[in-house]
Design a protein around this motif. Structure first.
Motif, PDB file in Angstrom:
ATOM      1  N   LEU A 118      38.994 108.996  48.638  1.00  0.00           N
ATOM      2  CA  LEU A 118      39.915 109.076  49.767  1.00  0.00           C
ATOM      3  C   LEU A 118      39.427 108.263  50.970  1.00  0.00           C
ATOM      4  O   LEU A 118      40.179 108.044  51.917  1.00  0.00           O
ATOM      5  CB  LEU A 118      40.109 110.539  50.191  1.00  0.00           C
ATOM      6  N   LYS A 119      38.166 107.829  50.934  1.00  0.00           N
ATOM      7  CA  LYS A 119      37.604 107.020  52.012  1.00  0.00           C
ATOM      8  C   LYS A 119      37.497 105.570  51.566  1.00  0.00           C
ATOM      9  O   LYS A 119      36.892 105.267  50.546  1.00  0.00           O
ATOM     10  CB  LYS A 119      36.222 107.548  52.406  1.00  0.00           C
ATOM     11  N   ASP A 120      38.093 104.667  52.331  1.00  0.00           N
ATOM     12  CA  ASP A 120      38.042 103.249  51.993  1.00  0.00           C
ATOM     13  C   ASP A 120      36.657 102.677  52.278  1.00  0.00           C
ATOM     14  O   ASP A 120      36.020 103.043  53.281  1.00  0.00           O
ATOM     15  CB  ASP A 120      39.091 102.468  52.796  1.00  0.00           C
ATOM     16  N   PRO A 121      36.182 101.769  51.435  1.00  0.00           N
ATOM     17  CA  PRO A 121      34.878 101.141  51.681  1.00  0.00           C
ATOM     18  C   PRO A 121      34.898 100.323  52.971  1.00  0.00           C
ATOM     19  O   PRO A 121      35.856  99.610  53.256  1.00  0.00           O
ATOM     20  CB  PRO A 121      34.703 100.221  50.462  1.00  0.00           C
ATOM     21  N   GLU A 122      33.853 100.460  53.749  1.00  0.00           N
ATOM     22  CA  GLU A 122      33.683  99.683  54.972  1.00  0.00           C
ATOM     23  C   GLU A 122      32.321  99.003  54.924  1.00  0.00           C
ATOM     24  O   GLU A 122      31.447  99.392  54.161  1.00  0.00           O
ATOM     25  CB  GLU A 122      33.773 100.585  56.209  1.00  0.00           C
ATOM     26  N   ARG A 123      32.158  97.980  55.751  1.00  0.00           N
ATOM     27  CA  ARG A 123      30.843  97.346  55.832  1.00  0.00           C
ATOM     28  C   ARG A 123      29.805  98.384  56.257  1.00  0.00           C
ATOM     29  O   ARG A 123      30.002  99.100  57.232  1.00  0.00           O
ATOM     30  CB  ARG A 123      30.855  96.201  56.841  1.00  0.00           C
ATOM     31  N   GLY A 124      28.732  98.473  55.522  1.00  0.00           N
ATOM     32  CA  GLY A 124      27.682  99.423  55.834  1.00  0.00           C
ATOM     33  C   GLY A 124      27.738 100.709  55.036  1.00  0.00           C
ATOM     34  O   GLY A 124      26.755 101.444  54.983  1.00  0.00           O
ATOM     35  N   SER A 125      28.870 100.989  54.400  1.00  0.00           N
ATOM     36  CA  SER A 125      28.975 102.218  53.606  1.00  0.00           C
ATOM     37  C   SER A 125      28.476 101.972  52.189  1.00  0.00           C
ATOM     38  O   SER A 125      28.489 100.849  51.690  1.00  0.00           O
ATOM     39  CB  SER A 125      30.417 102.720  53.586  1.00  0.00           C
ATOM     40  N   PHE A 126      28.030 103.047  51.539  1.00  0.00           N
ATOM     41  CA  PHE A 126      27.620 102.953  50.138  1.00  0.00           C
ATOM     42  C   PHE A 126      28.844 103.171  49.260  1.00  0.00           C
ATOM     43  O   PHE A 126      29.591 104.125  49.461  1.00  0.00           O
ATOM     44  CB  PHE A 126      26.547 103.992  49.809  1.00  0.00           C
ATOM     45  N   ILE A 127      29.036 102.285  48.304  1.00  0.00           N
ATOM     46  CA  ILE A 127      30.182 102.413  47.408  1.00  0.00           C
ATOM     47  C   ILE A 127      29.718 102.651  45.974  1.00  0.00           C
ATOM     48  O   ILE A 127      28.643 102.203  45.570  1.00  0.00           O
ATOM     49  CB  ILE A 127      31.109 101.179  47.469  1.00  0.00           C
ATOM     50  N   CYS A 128      30.535 103.392  45.241  1.00  0.00           N
ATOM     51  CA  CYS A 128      30.253 103.720  43.840  1.00  0.00           C
ATOM     52  C   CYS A 128      31.206 102.903  42.970  1.00  0.00           C
ATOM     53  O   CYS A 128      32.413 102.900  43.216  1.00  0.00           O
ATOM     54  CB  CYS A 128      30.463 105.205  43.584  1.00  0.00           C
ATOM     55  N   PHE A 129      30.667 102.240  41.969  1.00  0.00           N
ATOM     56  CA  PHE A 129      31.508 101.398  41.117  1.00  0.00           C
ATOM     57  C   PHE A 129      30.983 101.398  39.696  1.00  0.00           C
ATOM     58  O   PHE A 129      29.839 101.776  39.435  1.00  0.00           O
ATOM     59  CB  PHE A 129      31.578  99.964  41.667  1.00  0.00           C
ATOM     60  N   ARG A 170      25.032  99.422  48.936  1.00  0.00           N
ATOM     61  CA  ARG A 170      25.623  99.327  50.264  1.00  0.00           C
ATOM     62  C   ARG A 170      26.582  98.139  50.324  1.00  0.00           C
ATOM     63  O   ARG A 170      26.229  97.014  49.934  1.00  0.00           O
ATOM     64  CB  ARG A 170      24.537  99.167  51.333  1.00  0.00           C
ATOM     65  N   CYS A 171      27.787  98.379  50.818  1.00  0.00           N
ATOM     66  CA  CYS A 171      28.769  97.316  51.015  1.00  0.00           C
ATOM     67  C   CYS A 171      28.359  96.507  52.240  1.00  0.00           C
ATOM     68  O   CYS A 171      28.373  97.011  53.358  1.00  0.00           O
ATOM     69  CB  CYS A 171      30.167  97.916  51.203  1.00  0.00           C
ATOM     70  N   ILE A 172      27.993  95.259  52.012  1.00  0.00           N
ATOM     71  CA  ILE A 172      27.545  94.383  53.088  1.00  0.00           C
ATOM     72  C   ILE A 172      28.699  93.551  53.637  1.00  0.00           C
ATOM     73  O   ILE A 172      28.787  93.295  54.839  1.00  0.00           O
ATOM     74  CB  ILE A 172      26.416  93.459  52.586  1.00  0.00           C
ATOM     75  N   ALA A 173      29.599  93.144  52.736  1.00  0.00           N
ATOM     76  CA  ALA A 173      30.697  92.267  53.153  1.00  0.00           C
ATOM     77  C   ALA A 173      31.940  92.539  52.321  1.00  0.00           C
ATOM     78  O   ALA A 173      31.851  92.952  51.160  1.00  0.00           O
ATOM     79  CB  ALA A 173      30.273  90.805  53.032  1.00  0.00           C
ATOM     80  N   LYS A 174      33.093  92.266  52.938  1.00  0.00           N
ATOM     81  CA  LYS A 174      34.389  92.486  52.283  1.00  0.00           C
ATOM     82  C   LYS A 174      35.073  91.135  52.060  1.00  0.00           C
ATOM     83  O   LYS A 174      34.525  90.088  52.389  1.00  0.00           O
ATOM     84  CB  LYS A 174      35.243  93.415  53.142  1.00  0.00           C
ATOM     85  N   ALA A 175      36.261  91.191  51.494  1.00  0.00           N
ATOM     86  CA  ALA A 175      37.010  89.974  51.175  1.00  0.00           C
ATOM     87  C   ALA A 175      37.121  89.048  52.389  1.00  0.00           C
ATOM     88  O   ALA A 175      37.387  89.504  53.509  1.00  0.00           O
ATOM     89  CB  ALA A 175      38.401  90.342  50.671  1.00  0.00           C
ATOM     90  N   ASN A 176      36.847  87.765  52.144  1.00  0.00           N
ATOM     91  CA  ASN A 176      36.939  86.674  53.133  1.00  0.00           C
ATOM     92  C   ASN A 176      35.770  86.629  54.119  1.00  0.00           C
ATOM     93  O   ASN A 176      35.723  85.732  54.970  1.00  0.00           O
ATOM     94  CB  ASN A 176      38.270  86.726  53.894  1.00  0.00           C
TER      95      ASN A 176
END
Length: 218
Positions: free
Chosen positions: A53-64, A74-80
């Motif tokens: 329910l929480k969208d990934p943001e820069r700095g957040s830990f994502i599970c994949f 840790r999500c360091i960067a997003k699209a573009n």
């Protein structure tokens, strides 16, 4: 007497059912960290909750999902976004990232190493011997301040690790000098907080949005 018992039984059954459904749909996911890739933030066997329910943001830990297994970075960067690493320092869209908590590898003399030996044993800092007078140690910038150390980073050169993602290796990148590179649409660039111990996007490539099933919330 039976009525309260029936109500409690129904309530308990509802809670269990709701928990199972939440787990199966990734509304709430309970994970145990495997490996040391995200030390010290997410330590080995550390417990965490995540949700879709929480969208990934820069700095957040994502599970994949990766090869059928669950991974957390840790999500360091997003699209573009434009990612660049220069001498183990991360830049996003040209801006230096403030990451005093991440672990990097540093050169340390044997004398300096011996002076903090108690802290090394207490906190399980990883060290390696280069020669009789020089070693490497994995610490954060915060740790350097705590122990009053002024150390030079140990930078991995090209071809140090053959496991670098093929397209990145072909481009001449190394784990500590990387990019600049643009993150594709519907993708993320992830890094582990334990930078020399993490098989992250430098080695597995970009993480696709469709492979992400949750974002860590604790």
């Amino acid at each position: 007497m039976k009525k309260p018992i029936i109500i409690l039984a129904c309530l308990f059954g509802f809670i269990i059912t709701a928990w199972v459904v939440a787990r199966m749909t990734n509304v709430i996911t309970f994970l145990s960290m495997q490996g040391y890739a995200n030390n010290p933030t997410l330590p080995y066997q550390g417990k965490m909750f995540a949700t879709r329910l929480k969208d990934p943001e820069r700095g957040s830990f994502i599970c994949f999902k990766l090869g059928g297994e669950s991974s957390v970075f840790r999500c360091i960067a997003k699209a573009n976004d434009i990612v660049e690493i220069k001498d183990a320092v991360v830049y996003i869209n040209g801006k230096k990232q403030n990451e005093p908590f991440v672990w990097n590898e540093y050169l340390i003399s044997t004398a300096q190493l011996n002076s903090i030996l108690g802290y090394i044993e207490k906190n399980n800092y990883k060290t390696d011997i280069i020669n009789d007078s020089t070693n490497t140690i994995i610490l954060s910038e915060n740790d350097l301040k705590t122990y009053h150390l002024n150390l030079k980073k140990y930078i991995l050169m090209k071809d140090t690790l053959s496991a670098l993602y093929p397209a990145f290796k072909q481009a001449g990148y190394s784990p500590d000098n990387f990019g600049p590179i643009k993150v594709p649409e519907k993708s993320f660039f992830v890094l582990g907080d334990n930078r020399h111990e993490a098989a992250d996007s430098r080695y597995i490539g970009f993480v696709k949005e469709n492979d992400v099933f949750a974002t860590v919330i604790n």
